[in-house]
Design a protein around this motif. Structure first.
Motif, PDB file in Angstrom:
ATOM      1  N   GLN B 121       0.836  -1.206   0.000  1.00  0.00           N
ATOM      2  CA  GLN B 121       0.000   0.000   0.000  1.00  0.00           C
ATOM      3  C   GLN B 121       0.872   1.258   0.000  1.00  0.00           C
ATOM      4  O   GLN B 121       0.588   2.220  -0.705  1.00  0.00           O
ATOM      5  N   LEU B 259      -6.911   1.873  -2.434  1.00  0.00           N
ATOM      6  CA  LEU B 259      -5.629   1.527  -1.802  1.00  0.00           C
ATOM      7  C   LEU B 259      -5.796   0.523  -0.660  1.00  0.00           C
ATOM      8  O   LEU B 259      -4.817  -0.066  -0.226  1.00  0.00           O
ATOM      9  N   TRP B 261      -6.315   1.438   2.234  1.00  0.00           N
ATOM     10  CA  TRP B 261      -5.342   2.109   3.092  1.00  0.00           C
ATOM     11  C   TRP B 261      -5.619   1.851   4.566  1.00  0.00           C
ATOM     12  O   TRP B 261      -6.750   1.928   5.019  1.00  0.00           O
TER      13      TRP B 261
END
Lengths: 89, 356
Positions: B121, B259, B261
């Motif tokens: 990531q 992503l 994330w």
């Protein structure tokens, strides 16, 4: 965000301090501008806004209309009203 | 949020004119009325200003620079863990993140929680790979090219028109309007940050920033959007205001999804006059202005500390639009004894009363 919605969401204080929550921009308007801005926010038409100006200020009819058009032009330039916005006569 | 009683270590106490985020993160933690734990500052240099603010960190320890590698950092964190009993560590600097990510499992074995992205990531959002996000999010990404040799600049105008920016992998951006300026900027970036150098198309407009926390499963824990209202000569925001931008929030949510994330980040975009948005950077840590999030009602550093400690945090969306920050420079009075402790012993233990 179109200009109509933007105008509705502006935070306007009694002193004429204006905050645009979408851009973080702040402005100061005088009493004439404040009267016009409040009228526009509430969806008032030309005659209503000019009437509100006549109540608060001592000037000629032509002055009220000119002030309104000039102020609307400034709001357009600041992106607070759509470029094609005008207050119908 | 519920009562929270952990010992949290925070890096990035270098509150200079290009401030690290650590002081803002610690102030945010202190602003959480439910936080009753201790805060440990981790510093790289004995003159990092955050060391000397007695109301910030209870204790401060020096740690080795990232250039000394993960083994040195692991050894130091193990020592600090024994002495201070850490529950959570929040790294806040770009250059140290790869090391902390590589030590995540080791830290977990030591019962030290983190809330960090994976290495994949981290790499995907890097300036060098940002263009790979094209198509995964609605927001356009400016044309970008990674170069390792100044000679590439003589042909680059075929792909990216002047003016463009040359950026270091972690920091620094220089605008170039000609090949001469580009070559000069290339060497400045390399001298400071090394290779590679990222060349990015210039997009003109207003820069907007979002501090966000992703949950690691594609969701957004919380985010605050901000427009800088005063810039330093380095282009750093010295004042800013929280704004309401539904489109920007949607783009941030998309980015967290694309992503997947995990942890804090700062999303930098440019809003053009035609109403479009362009993604400039995704910084993999809190920005130095993150205290605004606590001030506006969404305490993102506290959320990350809680998540790192294994607590549940509900998504946070509503913040006070119009909340401003205005940064200030102050001269702190520091005692020679404190400077001696941090310089000689590598630690300043206020909670213990004296150096051990």
């Amino acid at each position: 965000m179109d200009g109509h919605n933007k105008l509705r969401d502006l935070a306007v204080s009694d002193s004429g301090f204006v905050f645009d929550p979408y851009t973080g921009s702040t402005f100061s308007v005088n009493l004439t501008g404040l009267t016009i801005l409040r009228g526009l926010k509430e969806g008032h038409g030309r005659e209503d806004i000019v009437g509100e100006l006549q109540t608060g200020f001592a000037a000629g009819d032509a002055d009220y209309h000119r002030d309104l058009d000039e102020f609307v032009g400034q709001l357009r330039n600041q992106g607070l009203l759509p470029l094609d916005f005008s207050v119908e006569r | 949020m519920s009562s929270f009683n952990s010992t949290i270590a925070v890096t990035g106490l270098n509150a200079t004119d290009n401030p690290g985020p650590g002081v803002a993160v610690i102030r945010s933690l202190r602003a959480d009325p439910e936080f009753h734990g201790r805060i440990i500052g981790l510093a790289y240099d004995s003159l990092e200003p955050g060391i000397y603010a007695a109301d910030l960190a209870d204790d401060v320890f020096l740690i080795p620079y990232p250039s000394q590698g993960s083994e040195a950092l692991a050894a130091r964190l193990t020592e600090i863990q024994k002495r201070a009993g850490l529950d959570v560590v929040i790294p806040t600097l770009d250059a140290e993140l790869p090391l902390f990510i590589s030590l995540e499992a080791q830290l977990a074995d030591m019962k030290v929680g983190t809330f960090l992205p994976t290495r994949d990531q981290l790499d995907l959002r890097s300036k060098a790979h940002l263009a790979a996000l094209r198509g995964k999010v609605e927001i356009p990404v400016p044309a970008t090219k990674v170069i390792n040799d100044a000679s590439e600049l003589y042909e680059i105008h075929r792909e990216i028109s002047y003016p463009f920016f040359l950026k270091g992998l972690y920091y620094g951006a220089y605008r170039a309007t000609s090949v001469d300026e580009a070559v000069h900027a290339f060497h400045r970036v390399v001298a400071q940050w090394g290779l590679p150098v990222i060349v990015q198309e210039e997009v003109r407009g207003d820069e907007l920033d979002v501090v966000a926390v992703g949950d690691g499963r594609g969701g957004l824990v919380g985010a605050v959007a901000m427009r800088k209202t005063f810039l330093t000569d380095k282009g750093k925001g010295w004042a800013g205001i929280a704004i309401h931008d539904p489109v920007l929030m949607r783009l941030t949510e998309q980015l967290m999804g694309a992503l997947r994330w995990r942890g804090p980040c700062e999303v930098e975009v440019v809003a053009t006059k035609d109403g479009g948005y362009h993604l400039l950077e995704v910084n993999p840590r809190f920005p130095a202005w993150v205290y605004l999030s606590a001030g506006a009602g969404i305490n993102l550093p506290s959320a990350v500390a809680r998540l790192a400690a294994g607590h549940e945090v509900k998504p946070m969306r509503d913040y006070r639009v119009g909340t401003m920050f205005v940064r200030i420079s102050l001269d702190q009075i520091a005692s020679l004894e404190d400077f001696e402790r941090i310089t000689t012993y590598g630690e300043l233990r206020r909670s213990a009363g004296s150096a051990q």
